[in-house]
Structures are given as structure tokens and as C-alpha cells.
Write a protein that holds these residues in place. Structure first.
Motif, PDB file in Angstrom:
ATOM      1  N   GLY A 162      46.655  47.968  50.651  1.00 47.67           N
ATOM      2  CA  GLY A 162      47.544  47.585  49.546  1.00 47.67           C
ATOM      3  C   GLY A 162      47.374  46.147  49.082  1.00 47.67           C
ATOM      4  O   GLY A 162      48.011  45.725  48.112  1.00 47.67           O
ATOM      5  N   TYR A 163      46.526  45.372  49.744  1.00 45.57           N
ATOM      6  CA  TYR A 163      46.313  43.970  49.371  1.00 45.57           C
ATOM      7  C   TYR A 163      45.780  43.871  47.944  1.00 45.57           C
ATOM      8  O   TYR A 163      44.885  44.607  47.559  1.00 45.57           O
ATOM      9  N   GLN A 164      46.381  42.952  47.175  1.00 47.76           N
ATOM     10  CA  GLN A 164      45.932  42.721  45.807  1.00 47.76           C
ATOM     11  C   GLN A 164      45.773  41.233  45.545  1.00 47.76           C
ATOM     12  O   GLN A 164      46.648  40.437  45.889  1.00 47.76           O
ATOM     13  N   ALA A 165      44.664  40.866  44.918  1.00 52.23           N
ATOM     14  CA  ALA A 165      44.391  39.487  44.513  1.00 52.23           C
ATOM     15  C   ALA A 165      43.036  39.460  43.818  1.00 52.23           C
ATOM     16  O   ALA A 165      42.282  40.432  43.869  1.00 52.23           O
ATOM     17  N   LEU A 166      42.758  38.357  43.165  1.00 52.46           N
ATOM     18  CA  LEU A 166      41.430  38.104  42.617  1.00 52.46           C
ATOM     19  C   LEU A 166      40.781  37.058  43.523  1.00 52.46           C
ATOM     20  O   LEU A 166      41.409  36.043  43.834  1.00 52.46           O
ATOM     21  N   HIS A 167      39.565  37.297  43.956  1.00 47.69           N
ATOM     22  CA  HIS A 167      38.829  36.347  44.796  1.00 47.69           C
ATOM     23  C   HIS A 167      37.583  35.917  44.038  1.00 47.69           C
ATOM     24  O   HIS A 167      36.849  36.756  43.518  1.00 47.69           O
ATOM     25  N   THR A 168      37.339  34.619  43.992  1.00 49.33           N
ATOM     26  CA  THR A 168      36.113  34.123  43.385  1.00 49.33           C
ATOM     27  C   THR A 168      35.622  32.928  44.176  1.00 49.33           C
ATOM     28  O   THR A 168      36.417  32.137  44.684  1.00 49.33           O
ATOM     29  N   SER A 169      34.317  32.823  44.317  1.00 53.51           N
ATOM     30  CA  SER A 169      33.708  31.663  44.963  1.00 53.51           C
ATOM     31  C   SER A 169      33.034  30.833  43.877  1.00 53.51           C
ATOM     32  O   SER A 169      32.412  31.380  42.958  1.00 53.51           O
ATOM     33  N   LEU A 170      33.173  29.521  44.006  1.00 53.59           N
ATOM     34  CA  LEU A 170      32.723  28.613  42.954  1.00 53.59           C
ATOM     35  C   LEU A 170      31.899  27.475  43.531  1.00 53.59           C
ATOM     36  O   LEU A 170      31.999  27.149  44.711  1.00 53.59           O
ATOM     37  N   PHE A 171      31.110  26.861  42.645  1.00 50.22           N
ATOM     38  CA  PHE A 171      30.439  25.619  42.986  1.00 50.22           C
ATOM     39  C   PHE A 171      31.381  24.498  42.573  1.00 50.22           C
ATOM     40  O   PHE A 171      31.586  24.247  41.392  1.00 50.22           O
TER      41      PHE A 171
END
Length: 188
Positions: A162-171
Motif C-alpha cells: 500500500g506504500y505510495q510516493a514518487l521517488h526520483t534520484s538526481l544529480f
């Protein structure tokens, strides 16, 4: 937890046995019960006693990296806050350092060096709505260049638990890898 906190008084072989037991049994139980703070402390104490050399080497490397990156982390937090305010998005921005055992597990499972781990330092942005979460993603990607193939949309496709989120990796600044998690107050 108290036994782990006072484990230094035990002989080394007993320390390692109890530490491994903690990593294999008690930390996962705390995780399943949703007691994350307890799980994290049990894991870090267990790691320190089960693998003392690995713990010292990793702790020293993370402290060195953290010392040279503290000013970057503060600047990133301020920049994220300013960008949200400018866009009219209400949200809370927090930063964190990943715990040592978690870093170690990721390095071991993926056969990566510490420099390859993008989420040693991460940021969580909590906004009011799903619409604001996606707007915030756009804002973040305008501030810092995204890493190719390092975006996950757990809002559109939630995890099995049920976990919800947006994940992004950045420089980040000077190419420093950073991870950003964006979620709503409900999801948090």
C-alpha cells in the motif's frame, strides 16, 4: 534494545552471536510491527557488533562524506523550500542520512561502492494533494537533473503493502547523488 545497548560488556563471541540474532530475528519483528525507530537502532547496533570492522570502515566513510556535504544538504533543503514557495505549493521538506546497516545491505546486495549509493542522503517532500505531488516532481526536476532510469511512481502503481510516493534520484550540486521522495500528508 537494552541488551544491545549494553552488549559491550559481553565477550566478543557472545556479542557477535547476539548481534546476528538481533539482525535476523528482532529487527525484522520490529519492522513488521511498524516500529521503524526501534528496527533502525537494533540494526545499527547489531551491525556494529556482528561486523565491527565493516561498521568502522563504513561509519568513517559516511562521516567524511557527511562532513564535506553538510553545507550542500542545507543549501538543497533551502532551495527546495524556496522552489515550492515560489510555485505556490504548500509542503514540508526534510532531509535525512540513511542508516549504516541499510547502506551496508544495499552495497552488499547490489555489489556497489559507497559512491554508487544515491540515497545515502535523501529528502522527503510532503505536500497536500496528489496533484501537488506531481507538480512538485516537475519543480524538483527543474532544479536538479534527474538520473536516467531512477524514477519510480508508487502513486500510480502502489507497492504491494500500500506504500505510495514518487521517488526520483538526481544529480545535486557538484554531481552529488541525492534521492527525493514526494508524498501527500495522507500517504505520510
Amino acid at each position: 534494545l537494552h541488551n544491545m545497548q549494553t552488549l559491550d560488556a559481553m565477550p566478543a563471541d557472545k556479542q557477535q552471536r547476539i548481534a546476528r540474532e538481533t539482525l535476523e530475528i528482532y529487527a525484522p519483528i520490529a519492522n513488521r510491527l511498524g516500529i521503524n525507530a526501534l528496527k533502525t537502532e537494533l540494526e545499527d547496533l547489531g551491525f556494529r557488533h556482528a561486523y565491527p570492522f565493516r561498521y568502522r570502515v563504513l561509519d568513517k566513510a559516511v562521516r567524511r562524506a557527511e562532513g564535506s556535504q553538510k553545507q550542500f544538504l542545507k543549501r538543497i533543503l533551502e532551495r527546495l523550500d524556496e522552489a515550492l514557495a515560489t510555485a505556490g505549493v504548500k509542503g514540508a521538506v526534510t532531509g535525512r542520512k540513511k542508516h549504516l546497516y541499510s547502506i551496508y545491505r544495499k552495497m552488499a546486495s547490489k555489489k556497489h561502492s559507497l559512491g554508487d549509493i544515491a540515497d545515502v542522503f535523501g529528502f522527503r517532500l510532503v505536500v497536500d494533494s496528489v496533484d501537488d505531488a506531481y507538480r512538485t516532481l516537475g519543480i524538483v526536476h527543474q532544479l536538479y537533473k534527474p538520473m536516467p532510469g531512477r524514477f519510480k511512481d508508487y502513486i500510480a502503481i502502489p507497492r504491494m503493502n500500500g506504500y505510495q510516493a514518487l521517488h526520483t534520484s538526481l544529480f545535486g550540486p557538484n554531481g552529488m547523488p541525492i534521492e527525493v521522495q514526494i508524498r501527500t500528508t495522507e500517504m505520510d
